[in-house]
Design a protein around this motif. Structure first.
Motif, PDB file in Angstrom:
ATOM      1  N   UNK A   1       0.721  -1.157  -0.065  1.00  0.00           N
ATOM      2  CA  UNK A   1       0.077   0.129  -0.051  1.00  0.00           C
ATOM      3  C   UNK A   1       0.970   1.317  -0.086  1.00  0.00           C
ATOM      4  N   UNK A   2       1.916   1.197   0.667  1.00  0.00           N
ATOM      5  CA  UNK A   2       2.779   2.481   0.772  1.00  0.00           C
ATOM      6  C   UNK A   2       3.401   2.745  -0.550  1.00  0.00           C
ATOM      7  N   UNK A   3       3.918   1.585  -1.227  1.00  0.00           N
ATOM      8  CA  UNK A   3       4.579   1.838  -2.520  1.00  0.00           C
ATOM      9  C   UNK A   3       3.655   1.901  -3.649  1.00  0.00           C
ATOM     10  N   UNK A   4       2.382   1.511  -3.283  1.00  0.00           N
ATOM     11  CA  UNK A   4       1.764   1.590  -4.523  1.00  0.00           C
ATOM     12  C   UNK A   4       1.474   0.295  -5.679  1.00  0.00           C
ATOM     13  N   UNK A   5       1.916  -0.694  -5.265  1.00  0.00           N
ATOM     14  CA  UNK A   5       2.069  -1.929  -6.142  1.00  0.00           C
ATOM     15  C   UNK A   5       1.156  -3.113  -5.713  1.00  0.00           C
ATOM     16  N   UNK A   6       0.933  -4.024  -6.869  1.00  0.00           N
ATOM     17  CA  UNK A   6       0.383  -5.187  -6.255  1.00  0.00           C
ATOM     18  C   UNK A   6       1.238  -6.262  -5.694  1.00  0.00           C
ATOM     19  N   UNK A   7       0.813  -7.136  -4.853  1.00  0.00           N
ATOM     20  CA  UNK A   7       1.700  -8.500  -4.483  1.00  0.00           C
ATOM     21  C   UNK A   7       1.631  -9.368  -5.548  1.00  0.00           C
TER      22      UNK A   7
END
Length: 320
Positions: free
Chosen positions: A218-224
């Motif tokens: 969430x902090x980076x703004x990427x999917x896992x």
């Protein structure tokens, strides 16, 4: 941001416990011709040349402090790499010791501006660098940095945070969520992983693994990206596939994070360490801990385990 004096002795009084935590970095960059340059800062208060460093703020870890101190003293954004060790020395005028933990730190951007603590920043090539430093302890950290190539790629291997015990849960094992302490660990991990420039996130499918790296995602703004081969069942079924995938994820352009499980990480790491001749430090591999893997030209050259350093320092207990 106040500072105490710099190293004045190589052999501090062993009866005095280190009670002033600090952090710093060997900040480096490439010159136009490809040579490695290291940043030294001049502090007018002490008229010395040293590596950037400073005391931890309340509630801060040494990892986060190292990146912050570099930015405050030099104006430069950086990301951490290899752990270089620590120095301990007495503070002038006090019966106290300061401990400074150091990391390699690669420049990402920014520019120097003179400030209240540092009036000059100089970039030095390795020739003459030791003579320019004012303190032997800083020279020791630079030597540690120079023992391995500067341009290592970083991969962060995380053991999932604390989850409820399987025999206390009605959920299937893979659906077991983090408990309250585990959710706090996951939140604390975020800033520490970002200190290394984490920007790509992978996880074994069990819910407790995914939840461990969700705050970071969430902090980076990427999917896992789910990686079944890093689960305990997936690794047991096809360890070679997991080993190949681990090495394939290493990148010079990104800093991947992989969240896995307790029965995977030790064997996976030991295989890689044995293959490339690296001695692993002793580690308990506790939940919520991190392995920082440094890779040069596809070869593992260093593996640093971070456990207690991820816990913010309680300054109120220091010296008691």
């Amino acid at each position: 941001m106040s500072k105490t004096n710099s190293p004045a002795a190589d052999f501090p009084d062993p009866r005095v416990k280190a009670n002033i935590p600090a952090a710093g970095a060997v900040l480096w960059r490439y010159a136009d011709d490809g040579a490695v340059e290291i940043a030294l800062v001049h502090r007018p208060k002490y008229d010395d040349w040293s590596l950037p460093k400073g005391k931890l703020d309340p509630g801060e870890t040494s990892l986060v402090a190292a990146v912050r101190e570099v930015a405050e003293e030099t104006g430069i954004r950086s990301r951490l790499g290899r752990y270089l060790g620590h120095v301990t020395y007495p503070v002038t005028g006090h019966r106290k010791l300061k401990r400074v933990d150091y990391w390699a730190a690669q420049i990402l951007g920014g520019s120097f501006e003179s400030n209240a603590e540092v009036d000059v920043l100089q970039w030095h090539r390795t020739d003459g660098l030791m003579d320019a430093l004012s303190y032997p302890m800083d020279r020791h950290m630079v030597r540690n940095f120079l023992r391995l190539p500067a341009d290592t790629a970083t991969l962060l291997l995380v053991r999932h945070a604390k989850a409820g015990r399987h025999d206390h849960s009605d959920s299937a094992d893979d659906e077991r969520p983090l408990e309250k302490a585990g959710r706090a660990q996951a939140r604390a991990l975020t800033a520490n992983l970002l200190a290394f420039g984490a920007d790509e996130i992978h996880s074994a499918p069990p819910l407790r693994c995914v939840q461990t790296v969700t705050p970071l995602a969430e902090a980076v703004g990427v999917d896992i990206e789910l990686e079944p081969q890093f689960s305990e069942s997936g690794y047991a079924a096809a360890p070679d596939a997991a080993r190949k995938r681990l090495r394939d994820l290493v990148s010079a352009q990104s800093v991947p994070v992989i969240c896995s499980q307790g029965k995977v990480i030790p064997d996976l790491l030991q295989w890689w360490a044995d293959k490339d001749g690296v001695t692993l430090p002793s580690a308990r591999n506790r939940k919520g801990s991190v392995w920082v893997l440094s890779v040069h030209q596809g070869r593992l050259v260093a593996a640093d385990h971070i456990d207690r350093a991820l816990t913010p320092v309680d300054h109120s207990t220091l010296g008691k």
